[in-house]
Design a protein around this motif. Structure first.
Motif, PDB file in Angstrom:
ATOM      1  N   THR A 173      13.555   0.183 -17.510  1.00 32.39           N
ATOM      2  CA  THR A 173      13.699  -1.221 -17.100  1.00 32.39           C
ATOM      3  C   THR A 173      12.481  -1.647 -16.302  1.00 32.39           C
ATOM      4  O   THR A 173      11.965  -2.758 -16.468  1.00 32.39           O
ATOM      5  N   PHE A 174      12.031  -0.771 -15.411  1.00 29.43           N
ATOM      6  CA  PHE A 174      10.765  -0.989 -14.700  1.00 29.43           C
ATOM      7  C   PHE A 174       9.711  -0.072 -15.302  1.00 29.43           C
ATOM      8  O   PHE A 174       9.861   1.149 -15.278  1.00 29.43           O
ATOM      9  N   ARG A 175       8.637  -0.658 -15.816  1.00 31.74           N
ATOM     10  CA  ARG A 175       7.569   0.157 -16.383  1.00 31.74           C
ATOM     11  C   ARG A 175       6.714   0.788 -15.293  1.00 31.74           C
ATOM     12  O   ARG A 175       6.078   1.820 -15.512  1.00 31.74           O
ATOM     13  N   VAL A 176       6.675   0.140 -14.144  1.00 30.97           N
ATOM     14  CA  VAL A 176       5.890   0.634 -13.008  1.00 30.97           C
ATOM     15  C   VAL A 176       6.747   0.523 -11.757  1.00 30.97           C
ATOM     16  O   VAL A 176       7.471  -0.460 -11.591  1.00 30.97           O
ATOM     17  N   ILE A 177       6.653   1.524 -10.900  1.00 31.12           N
ATOM     18  CA  ILE A 177       7.364   1.498  -9.624  1.00 31.12           C
ATOM     19  C   ILE A 177       6.369   1.813  -8.520  1.00 31.12           C
ATOM     20  O   ILE A 177       5.697   2.853  -8.559  1.00 31.12           O
ATOM     21  N   VAL A 178       6.251   0.902  -7.570  1.00 29.42           N
ATOM     22  CA  VAL A 178       5.388   1.102  -6.406  1.00 29.42           C
ATOM     23  C   VAL A 178       6.290   1.090  -5.175  1.00 29.42           C
ATOM     24  O   VAL A 178       6.953   0.086  -4.897  1.00 29.42           O
ATOM     25  N   THR A 179       6.312   2.196  -4.456  1.00 27.13           N
ATOM     26  CA  THR A 179       7.154   2.308  -3.269  1.00 27.13           C
ATOM     27  C   THR A 179       6.296   2.388  -2.008  1.00 27.13           C
ATOM     28  O   THR A 179       5.084   2.617  -2.072  1.00 27.13           O
ATOM     29  N   GLY A 180       6.945   2.222  -0.884  1.00 31.47           N
ATOM     30  CA  GLY A 180       6.216   2.188   0.380  1.00 31.47           C
ATOM     31  C   GLY A 180       5.506   3.479   0.709  1.00 31.47           C
ATOM     32  O   GLY A 180       4.504   3.473   1.440  1.00 31.47           O
ATOM     33  N   ASP A 181       6.011   4.614   0.177  1.00 33.59           N
ATOM     34  CA  ASP A 181       5.357   5.885   0.444  1.00 33.59           C
ATOM     35  C   ASP A 181       4.254   6.192  -0.559  1.00 33.59           C
ATOM     36  O   ASP A 181       3.704   7.293  -0.562  1.00 33.59           O
ATOM     37  N   MET A 182       3.888   5.210  -1.391  1.00 35.71           N
ATOM     38  CA  MET A 182       2.796   5.380  -2.359  1.00 35.71           C
ATOM     39  C   MET A 182       1.542   4.608  -1.970  1.00 35.71           C
ATOM     40  O   MET A 182       0.497   4.784  -2.600  1.00 35.71           O
ATOM     41  N   VAL A 183       1.627   3.715  -0.977  1.00 37.23           N
ATOM     42  CA  VAL A 183       0.489   2.865  -0.630  1.00 37.23           C
ATOM     43  C   VAL A 183       0.016   3.158   0.792  1.00 37.23           C
ATOM     44  O   VAL A 183       0.782   3.625   1.631  1.00 37.23           O
ATOM     45  N   ASP A 184      -1.241   2.855   1.034  1.00 39.08           N
ATOM     46  CA  ASP A 184      -1.793   3.028   2.375  1.00 39.08           C
ATOM     47  C   ASP A 184      -1.451   1.861   3.283  1.00 39.08           C
ATOM     48  O   ASP A 184      -1.322   2.025   4.500  1.00 39.08           O
ATOM     49  N   ASN A 185      -1.330   0.679   2.678  1.00 42.06           N
ATOM     50  CA  ASN A 185      -1.071  -0.541   3.451  1.00 42.06           C
ATOM     51  C   ASN A 185       0.179  -1.224   2.912  1.00 42.06           C
ATOM     52  O   ASN A 185       0.222  -1.657   1.763  1.00 42.06           O
ATOM     53  N   GLY A 186       1.187  -1.315   3.757  1.00 40.91           N
ATOM     54  CA  GLY A 186       2.432  -1.957   3.341  1.00 40.91           C
ATOM     55  C   GLY A 186       2.359  -3.464   3.418  1.00 40.91           C
ATOM     56  O   GLY A 186       1.400  -4.045   3.929  1.00 40.91           O
ATOM     57  N   LYS A 187       3.392  -4.133   2.896  1.00 40.98           N
ATOM     58  CA  LYS A 187       3.491  -5.577   3.013  1.00 40.98           C
ATOM     59  C   LYS A 187       3.445  -5.943   4.490  1.00 40.98           C
ATOM     60  O   LYS A 187       3.998  -5.221   5.309  1.00 40.98           O
ATOM     61  N   PRO A 188       2.766  -7.022   4.878  1.00 43.73           N
ATOM     62  CA  PRO A 188       2.245  -8.145   4.080  1.00 43.73           C
ATOM     63  C   PRO A 188       0.873  -7.934   3.450  1.00 43.73           C
ATOM     64  O   PRO A 188       0.341  -8.859   2.856  1.00 43.73           O
ATOM     65  N   HIS A 189       0.281  -6.755   3.568  1.00 42.12           N
ATOM     66  CA  HIS A 189      -0.974  -6.480   2.870  1.00 42.12           C
ATOM     67  C   HIS A 189      -0.711  -6.560   1.357  1.00 42.12           C
ATOM     68  O   HIS A 189       0.355  -6.161   0.884  1.00 42.12           O
ATOM     69  N   PRO A 190      -1.679  -7.020   0.568  1.00 44.61           N
ATOM     70  CA  PRO A 190      -1.450  -7.188  -0.873  1.00 44.61           C
ATOM     71  C   PRO A 190      -1.544  -5.908  -1.701  1.00 44.61           C
ATOM     72  O   PRO A 190      -1.330  -5.955  -2.929  1.00 44.61           O
ATOM     73  N   GLU A 191      -1.843  -4.757  -1.075  1.00 45.31           N
ATOM     74  CA  GLU A 191      -2.104  -3.543  -1.859  1.00 45.31           C
ATOM     75  C   GLU A 191      -0.996  -3.216  -2.854  1.00 45.31           C
ATOM     76  O   GLU A 191      -1.271  -2.856  -4.009  1.00 45.31           O
ATOM     77  N   ALA A 192       0.256  -3.313  -2.436  1.00 45.87           N
ATOM     78  CA  ALA A 192       1.360  -2.906  -3.319  1.00 45.87           C
ATOM     79  C   ALA A 192       1.403  -3.756  -4.583  1.00 45.87           C
ATOM     80  O   ALA A 192       1.591  -3.237  -5.699  1.00 45.87           O
ATOM     81  N   TYR A 193       1.227  -5.062  -4.437  1.00 47.00           N
ATOM     82  CA  TYR A 193       1.252  -5.939  -5.613  1.00 47.00           C
ATOM     83  C   TYR A 193       0.007  -5.768  -6.475  1.00 47.00           C
ATOM     84  O   TYR A 193       0.087  -5.796  -7.715  1.00 47.00           O
ATOM     85  N   LEU A 194      -1.136  -5.569  -5.860  1.00 42.64           N
ATOM     86  CA  LEU A 194      -2.347  -5.312  -6.624  1.00 42.64           C
ATOM     87  C   LEU A 194      -2.225  -4.007  -7.408  1.00 42.64           C
ATOM     88  O   LEU A 194      -2.656  -3.918  -8.564  1.00 42.64           O
ATOM     89  N   THR A 195      -1.613  -3.011  -6.790  1.00 43.13           N
ATOM     90  CA  THR A 195      -1.413  -1.728  -7.451  1.00 43.13           C
ATOM     91  C   THR A 195      -0.502  -1.878  -8.661  1.00 43.13           C
ATOM     92  O   THR A 195      -0.770  -1.323  -9.734  1.00 43.13           O
TER      93      THR A 195
END
Length: 219
Positions: free
Chosen positions: A132-154
């Motif tokens: 259902t989700f082709r990609v999953i980005v979780t908080g423990d996968m990024v260096d900068n959490g929201k409100p930084h744009p990294e998660a959405y860019l990833t």
């Protein structure tokens, strides 16, 4: 194809408060931690954490309650409580699961972009069809959490699409800012906290009756 029938290149979903209403689970766990340590936790404290990166929330709780545990340990305490509640019941937001499945049937790729960690995401995904989700980005996968744009860019990069061609669905100020800064058009469905207007934000009171074609018209 007419513009009314155009579909978005991808839809990027927040989870807590948007797809599932787990915010009361987080708040109940925060209260339990406070009570276990003889401290006071207020509704205003809980609202401050909505949409935050979990380590930011862990640091806030540690400082507010005067805990000896590290911010990372506080996060694990939070996750223990919330995961247990999710295993008991998944609280879908009105229209969220239906829209997600409609997008899947229409062939629109979806990504989950959440500040929750994988061990909370996993039991929720068990209630959805595979892929259902082709990609999953979780908080423990990024260096900068929201409100930084990294998660959405990833997420957009992993799907091979431009953020400007995507619709992000969010419920919180931090999440909406993250998606907006990444360049996405944002469908905001406020839940527990108010969200200000923004240049790339469109508001709905619910996801009920929202269609893939309507999302396409927002791009």
């Amino acid at each position: 194809m007419t513009s009314e029938r155009r579909l978005p290149a991808a839809v990027l979903w927040d989870m807590d408060g948007t797809l599932v209403d787990t915010e009361p689970y987080w708040m109940a766990t925060e209260n339990e931690i406070a009570e276990a340590h003889g401290a006071t936790w207020t509704h205003e404290d809980a609202m401050t954490l909505v949409g935050n990166d979990l380590l930011t929330s862990g640091a806030y709780i540690k400082a507010k309650l005067g805990l000896a545990q590290s911010a990372e340990e506080v996060v694990e305490m939070l996750l223990d409580g919330v995961v247990a509640q999710v295993h008991h019941a998944v609280p879908w937001r009105p229209g969220g699961r239906e829209l997600l499945l409609a997008l899947h049937d229409a062939g629109v790729p979806c990504a989950l972009v959440t500040m929750s960690y994988q061990r909370l995401v996993a039991p929720i995904l068990e209630h959805l069809p595979p892929e259902t989700f082709r990609v999953i980005v979780t908080g423990d996968m990024v260096d900068n959490g929201k409100p930084h744009p990294e998660a959405y860019l990833t997420a957009a990069a992993a799907l091979g699409v431009e953020p400007a061609e995507c619709i992000a669905i969010e419920d919180s100020p931090t999440g909406a800012t993250s998606a907006e800064e990444a360049g996405c058009r944002v469908l905001v469905v406020p839940n527990h906290v108010p969200v200000d207007q923004g240049p790339r934000r469109v508001f709905r009171t619910s996801l009920e009756d929202v269609t893939p074609a309507e999302l396409g018209s927002l791009v």
